[in-house]
Each structure stands twice: as C-alpha cells, then as structure tokens.
Design a protein around this motif. Structure first.
Motif, short mmCIF file in Angstrom:
data_model
loop_
_atom_site.label_atom_id
_atom_site.label_comp_id
_atom_site.label_asym_id
_atom_site.label_seq_id
_atom_site.Cartn_x
_atom_site.Cartn_y
_atom_site.Cartn_z
N GLU A 68 30.28 6.57 6.58
CA GLU A 68 29.65 5.59 5.68
C GLU A 68 29.49 4.23 6.36
O GLU A 68 28.44 3.60 6.28
CB GLU A 68 30.50 5.44 4.42
N ILE A 69 30.54 3.80 7.05
CA ILE A 69 30.49 2.50 7.73
C ILE A 69 29.52 2.55 8.89
O ILE A 69 28.83 1.56 9.20
CB ILE A 69 31.90 2.08 8.18
N GLY A 70 29.41 3.71 9.54
CA GLY A 70 28.44 3.87 10.63
C GLY A 70 27.02 3.64 10.15
O GLY A 70 26.24 2.95 10.82
N ARG A 71 26.67 4.19 8.99
CA ARG A 71 25.32 3.99 8.45
C ARG A 71 25.10 2.52 8.09
O ARG A 71 24.01 1.97 8.30
CB ARG A 71 25.11 4.88 7.22
N LEU A 72 26.14 1.91 7.56
CA LEU A 72 26.05 0.49 7.20
C LEU A 72 25.76 -0.36 8.44
O LEU A 72 24.86 -1.22 8.43
CB LEU A 72 27.38 0.06 6.57
N PHE A 73 26.50 -0.08 9.52
CA PHE A 73 26.33 -0.88 10.72
C PHE A 73 24.98 -0.66 11.36
O PHE A 73 24.32 -1.62 11.81
CB PHE A 73 27.44 -0.58 11.73
N VAL A 74 24.52 0.59 11.43
CA VAL A 74 23.23 0.87 12.06
C VAL A 74 22.10 0.16 11.32
O VAL A 74 21.21 -0.42 11.94
CB VAL A 74 22.98 2.40 12.14
N TYR A 75 22.13 0.19 10.00
CA TYR A 75 21.10 -0.51 9.22
C TYR A 75 21.09 -2.00 9.57
O TYR A 75 20.04 -2.59 9.82
CB TYR A 75 21.37 -0.32 7.72
N ALA A 76 22.28 -2.60 9.62
CA ALA A 76 22.37 -4.04 9.87
C ALA A 76 21.92 -4.39 11.28
O ALA A 76 21.18 -5.36 11.48
CB ALA A 76 23.80 -4.52 9.63
N HIS A 77 22.33 -3.59 12.26
CA HIS A 77 21.98 -3.97 13.64
C HIS A 77 20.49 -3.72 13.92
O HIS A 77 19.86 -4.48 14.67
CB HIS A 77 22.90 -3.28 14.65
N LEU A 78 19.89 -2.72 13.27
CA LEU A 78 18.45 -2.51 13.46
C LEU A 78 17.64 -3.61 12.77
O LEU A 78 16.64 -4.09 13.31
CB LEU A 78 18.05 -1.13 12.94
N LYS A 79 18.07 -4.00 11.59
CA LYS A 79 17.42 -5.11 10.89
C LYS A 79 17.48 -6.38 11.75
O LYS A 79 16.51 -7.14 11.84
CB LYS A 79 18.09 -5.35 9.54
N HIS A 80 18.63 -6.60 12.35
CA HIS A 80 18.79 -7.79 13.18
C HIS A 80 17.91 -7.73 14.41
O HIS A 80 17.23 -8.70 14.78
CB HIS A 80 20.26 -7.93 13.60
N ASP A 81 17.87 -6.55 15.08
CA ASP A 81 17.16 -6.44 16.35
C ASP A 81 15.64 -6.52 16.19
O ASP A 81 14.94 -6.88 17.13
CB ASP A 81 17.52 -5.12 17.05
N GLN A 82 15.12 -6.20 15.01
CA GLN A 82 13.67 -6.27 14.83
C GLN A 82 13.19 -7.71 14.75
O GLN A 82 12.02 -7.99 15.01
CB GLN A 82 13.24 -5.48 13.59
N ASP A 83 14.10 -8.64 14.44
CA ASP A 83 13.77 -10.07 14.47
C ASP A 83 15.06 -10.87 14.53
O ASP A 83 15.64 -11.21 13.50
CB ASP A 83 12.93 -10.48 13.26
N THR A 84 15.53 -11.13 15.75
CA THR A 84 16.84 -11.77 15.93
C THR A 84 16.84 -13.22 15.47
O THR A 84 17.90 -13.83 15.34
CB THR A 84 17.26 -11.72 17.41
N SER A 85 15.64 -13.78 15.22
CA SER A 85 15.57 -15.18 14.78
C SER A 85 15.81 -15.33 13.28
O SER A 85 15.94 -16.44 12.78
CB SER A 85 14.21 -15.78 15.14
N GLU A 86 15.87 -14.22 12.56
CA GLU A 86 16.02 -14.29 11.11
C GLU A 86 17.51 -14.36 10.77
O GLU A 86 18.27 -13.40 10.92
CB GLU A 86 15.38 -13.07 10.44
N ASP A 87 17.95 -15.52 10.29
CA ASP A 87 19.37 -15.77 10.04
C ASP A 87 19.98 -14.76 9.08
O ASP A 87 21.14 -14.36 9.23
CB ASP A 87 19.57 -17.18 9.48
N LYS A 88 19.20 -14.34 8.09
CA LYS A 88 19.71 -13.42 7.08
C LYS A 88 20.27 -12.15 7.72
O LYS A 88 21.35 -11.67 7.36
CB LYS A 88 18.60 -13.05 6.10
N TYR A 89 19.54 -11.64 8.71
CA TYR A 89 19.96 -10.37 9.31
C TYR A 89 20.96 -10.57 10.44
O TYR A 89 21.73 -9.66 10.76
CB TYR A 89 18.74 -9.56 9.75
N SER A 90 20.99 -11.76 11.02
CA SER A 90 22.08 -12.08 11.94
C SER A 90 23.41 -12.08 11.18
O SER A 90 24.42 -11.54 11.66
CB SER A 90 21.86 -13.45 12.58
N ALA A 91 23.39 -12.67 9.98
CA ALA A 91 24.58 -12.69 9.15
C ALA A 91 24.96 -11.28 8.69
O ALA A 91 26.13 -10.92 8.63
CB ALA A 91 24.35 -13.60 7.94
N LEU A 92 23.93 -10.48 8.37
CA LEU A 92 24.17 -9.12 7.90
C LEU A 92 24.85 -8.30 9.01
O LEU A 92 25.81 -7.56 8.75
CB LEU A 92 22.84 -8.47 7.52
#
Length: 599
Positions: A68-92
């Motif tokens: 479960e935590i693996g899926r959580l982390f993958v979603y967050a890191h992919l969201k972040h990597d698609q636009d690293t300038s977006e603070d929301k997903y850096s925080a996520l």
C-alpha cells in the motif's frame, strides 16, 4: 531552438495515466491518512515472534502495508517528476517519503527478532504451507545467520554507521558541490564551461583542441587534490574491510558479493575472460586511431564518434514501429505487453518545463510500469525507449507471477532485460537499414556501449579488487600508489594504439562507484549476460525466447540471481557467457570493418 512547453500544454495521450494508481489527489490523501493511522500495528508483534502463526501474521501484515505504501510513494514521486517546479507535488513526494521512512523504522525490529528463532526451528517453520510465500526469504536469512553478531555488537555497528559513511559523504560533497574546473577552450579560442555534466559531451566534440583542453583541465584539477582524495577512498575501503572482518567474512569482496549470494568465482571469471580477450579491445582502439586519422590516439580521443555527420532523425511514432518490429523474436505475448504500454499511457513522452531530466522505468506491485522520457527526435532516444521497456516488461512479468515480497529483482540482474532489448533492436536495425553510413553509426554506438559497459567496467572492477586486497594486506593507499595501479590497468586495457600521459592515472579520483563496495562488476556481467541471451534467442528462436520469459522475466527474486540466470541459459559461474559476449563484440568489429569498404 524549439520552445519547451508547460505541463498543461502536453497532450494527454503523451502523458502517463496516474489515475490507474489513484483517481485523484484527494484519493491519495485519503489513503495516506489510512496508512498513517496503521503505523503502530507492528507493536503487537514486538517480542512475540515465538510461533509459526505469529511469524506468518507479522510477515503478511508487513507485506500488505508495504504494498500500500509503495503505491502511495510511486504516485507521489511520479507526480513530482512530471513537473518538479510545482510545490504541491514536491510536498506530496516529501510527505510520502517520510511515511516510507517511518514505516521502515517501525518494522526494522522484524528481521532481528526472526533471527532470534534458532536455525533448526526456523527451517522447520519455513517448510510449512502457511509460510510458503516467505520460505525463500527465510532461507536467505538463515544462510546469513553465521555473519549476524550479538544484539550489543549489532547495535554498536549500527551506531557507527554514520561515522563510517563520512568518507563517502565527504567525497560526494567535494565532487559535486565544491570542485570547480577551468573552462575548456576550443581551437578558435572560445571558452566552454567544464563541469561533471559537460565533460563527456566535450570529449565527444570533433574539435580535438577542445577535447584536449577539457581532458587536461579536468584531470589537472583532480591531480591537485589527489592526496586528499586518496584519503577519502582509503577511508571507504578501510570501512569495507573493517565491516567484513567484524562479521567474520573472508574478505571485503566476500561480504559484498554474499549480500546477493553471488559466488566469488563470478568476479574472477569476468576479469580473467575479459583479460583473455583484450586483443579485441586493442583492435578497437587501433581501428579508432585509423578512423580519426591520428598517428597516436590520446585518452581524450576515445569518446568522439568515429562516424560523423550522420543525420539519423527518429520521431516517436517511427521509434515505436522500429521497437515493436525488433522485438518480434520474443513472441506475440511479449510484444502485446509493449503495445499495451504504448496504447494505455505507460509512457510520459515529451519534455516540459520542470520535468525531471533523463529516463527511467518506475512503478510498484499493483501498478502498471511507468516510463519517463524526454523525447528528442534521434535514434539514441529509440534505444533509450527500448531499454526502458526492457525494465518495464521485466517488472510486469515478475509482478504478475510473484507475490510482492519476491516481485523485485537483484541489482545483479537488473540491467539484463534492458540491454537484451537493445541487443535485439540493434540486430534488427542493422539487418533492415539500407543506408551504409547509418549502419556504421549504429555499429559505432554498439562498439562504444560494449567498451564502456564491459571493458571499462571490468577495468574498474579489477582496480577495486586490487585496492581492497592491498588494504587487507596492510598496504596504505597513497595517491602515488593508486596512480601507479590505475595507470598500469589503463595501459593494459587500451593497448599500444593509445599514447599515454600522466593525467589518466588520476581518473580513479573522480569515479563515485569506487565508494559503492564492489558494485561496478555488475554492469559488465549484466551486459554480457544480455548479449549472450539475445544471441541465443536470435539463433535458436521461439523455444529459447519462451525459456528466457519463463525462467528469467517471471522469476523476480524467487530464487538466487545466479540460479535465475543459469535457468534462463547463462551460467555466470563459467566463462561461457563472457566468451559469447566477446563473440558479439568481435562480430560487430568485423561488420564495421567490412562496411568501411563500401563507403
């Protein structure tokens, strides 16, 4: 220069579909709160691993939470990597990473507690059907029992971990943050910024004066700090030696390879077999010297392409066609998995502002694979896409056929499937390209890949083992001695076609992999295994492809990596896979030299 688009300007069809993990950020947050609330479930198992039933319950609970935590982390890191300038997903991503650390810390008691169960009892328990999916994990723990120390000693080693990591941290900070190089200067007197990131690109330049300037400025700078850097390297080697001796291993190499249950003969076979075929490397450097029209090749001439001025554009749509056609020897099911990925948005194709650079394959148990690209219309990107789909199909098969605790795979085999795909692509393109210059360009890239991944990494492996053996024998690793050892190896590997200078002797000072404890040899073994397996599939056909899929891609970590490869068709405890890979390299040299007669 083309304008770099924003994330919002990307066409949906060219982006990965993260809704296959969570429908929305709100769904992510809901799952995050649920999993955060489950921290503490581990408490009911602490000090209670005294029966088969309790052990099975603990392992299943830990596995479920990990998934479960693996899926959580993958979603967050992919969201972040698609636009690293977006603070929301850096925080996520930061939030998800923190939860992973908390989970790992909370469950860190489990392995030490399992090790408190005596060997005979644990062996009896693991044969019970209730622990069938964990049996192999428990077998590996039992095999490492001889090297586990007392609780007090283990705690002391853990506490010393931060101190022992200081040489690596110091090197990393110095190499990445503090070290600066003079600009490289081209034949017209223009300055070019010289950094860790630009160095290899400068060495690929057709301007020899620029190559020489970059080379000399880089190594003169490292040479000025060689005494300091010899001490950081000696510090990390001393740490490896100390840890091995403290645990009762025969040597630092014995400990490092034992972590993945790799016999030491694999290392020795690699070095010996590559040394037996150094005449092929020398033939390649002599060919390079002739192609560049030089009386003597210098070390700053070994990266620049031998084949120049080749227009080899490749759109993404064209690349998909080449890739799919090249992988047809693997059968319909294999190709259909890749088609599924292409049609169902596994790939995030094009660059946008803020997107992470480079390329990778990601995902976790319970998700499809995800591939990050920053597509440029050239043939190199075709090979990168095919490489990453190798990783993705490997992960897809292993997750479909193994429980999550065995669906990952060892670093020892991690690059086999990706390099295997590239080998099939190169073979298909060579057979189907009509332009002789494009064929030469392609072969040049293949020869360079082999030089870099097999010969160079084996040279690194030889150096790494020599300096650990020196330290174990009580010999200090001074800068002068390191220069001497490295210089001798470089001369041996590159041969008489290269005219040497003192600069290359200090190359050891800039290689971060020497701080990673017997890591580099796996680049060579993985590349060689892929070359050998792809050669078998191309020569033997469908039955061999099926064996590769069933005995390798589907196996994950359900067996020792050396056994997984052996069952797939390559026994890395023998010299045969390396010899087969050398035959591939020799055939490529033959093809290159034959094509030169047509130009």
């Amino acid at each position: 220069m083309a304008k770099v688009i924003t994330r919002q300007e990307q066409e949906e069809k060219n982006t990965w579909n993260l809704k296959t993990i969570f429908e929305s950020d709100a769904a992510f947050e809901e799952k995050y709160k649920e999993l955060e609330g489950r921290l503490g479930e581990e408490e009911r198992f602490k000090g209670q691993i005294d029966s088969l039933e309790t052990l099975a319950d603990a392992l299943e609970t830990e596995r479920e939470l990990s998934e479960e935590i693996g899926r959580l982390f993958v979603y967050a890191h992919l969201k972040h990597d698609q636009d690293t300038s977006e603070d929301k997903y850096s925080a996520l991503e930061s939030k998800a990473r923190t939860l992973v650390v908390k989970f790992n810390t909370a469950w860190s008691f489990l392995v030490p507690e399992i090790m408190k169960v005596d060997e005979e009892t644990l062996e009896e328990w693991r044969m019970d059907p209730r622990l069938s999916e964990f049996s192999f994990d428990l077998e590996k723990l039992n095999k490492k029992r001889a090297y586990v120390l007392s609780d007090k000693e283990e705690k002391l080693l853990a506490q010393a971990g931060e101190v022992m990591s200081n040489p690596t941290s110091t090197f990393g900070m110095f190499n990445n943050a503090d070290l600066e190089f003079p600009d490289a200067v081209d034949s017209e007197g223009n300055a070019h910024a010289l950094t860790q990131g630009t160095y290899i690109d400068l060495l690929k330049s057709s301007d020899r004066k620029l190559r020489q300037s970059a080379y000399e400025n880089l190594y003169s700078t490292y040479g000025a700090y060689k005494n300091t850097l010899s001490q950081t390297l000696q510090g990390v080697v001393s740490t490896h030696v100390f840890q091995a001796q403290a645990r009762g291993y025969e040597s630092a190499r014995h400990q490092a390879l034992s972590n993945n249950f790799i016999p030491e003969e694999v290392y020795d076979n690699l070095v010996k077999t590559v040394n037996d075929h150094l005449h092929l490397m020398h033939r390649y450097t002599e060919l390079r010297r002739k192609m560049l029209g030089l009386d003597k090749l210098k070390m700053y001439d070994v990266y620049t392409p031998m084949v120049k001025d080749v227009d080899f554009e490749m759109s993404y749509e064209e690349a998909k066609e080449w890739m799919l056609a090249s992988l047809e020897p693997m059968g319909e099911t294999y190709v259909n998995i890749i088609k599924e990925g292409l049609e169902n948005r596994w790939v995030d194709v094009y660059e946008n502002k803020g997107k992470r650079s480079g390329a990778y394959s990601s995902g976790t148990y319970g998700t499809n694979p995800f591939i990050l690209m920053n597509w440029q219309d050239n043939v190199n990107n075709l090979f990168t896409l095919t490489h990453e789909f190798g990783h993705s199909v490997h992960s897809y098969y292993s997750r479909q056929n193994q429980p999550s605790n065995m669906s990952g795979y060892s670093i020892f085999v991690a690059e086999v499937a990706s390099n295997f795909n590239e080998a099939l692509l190169a073979d298909y393109m060579f057979k189907n390209l009509e332009d002789t210059k494009k064929k030469l360009y392609l072969l040049n890239e293949q020869l360079e890949g082999f030089r870099g991944s097999v010969f160079r990494q084996t040279m690194f492996a030889e150096f790494e083992h020599k300096i650990h053996s020196m330290k174990e024998a009580g010999e200090p690793l001074t800068a002068g001695r390191l220069n001497e050892v490295y210089g001798e190896l470089n001369r041996k590997y590159f041969g008489d076609a290269v005219e040497y200078d003192d600069h290359i002797e200090v190359e050891w000072a800039r290689i971060p992999h020497f701080y990673m404890n017997y890591y580099v040899y796996q680049y060579s073994t993985g590349y060689a295994a892929a070359a050998s397996l792809s050669k078998q599939v191309l020569e033997e056909g469908e039955a061999t492809a099926e064996r590769y899929i069933n005995e390798f891609l589907k196996k994950g970590s359900s067996d020792y990596p050396i056994n997984v490869l052996k069952n797939a068709g390559v026994d890395m405890t023998t010299s045969e896979p390396i010899e087969n890979a050398m035959k591939v390299f020799e055939a490529q040299l033959d093809q290159f030299e034959a094509l030169l007669q047509e130009v």
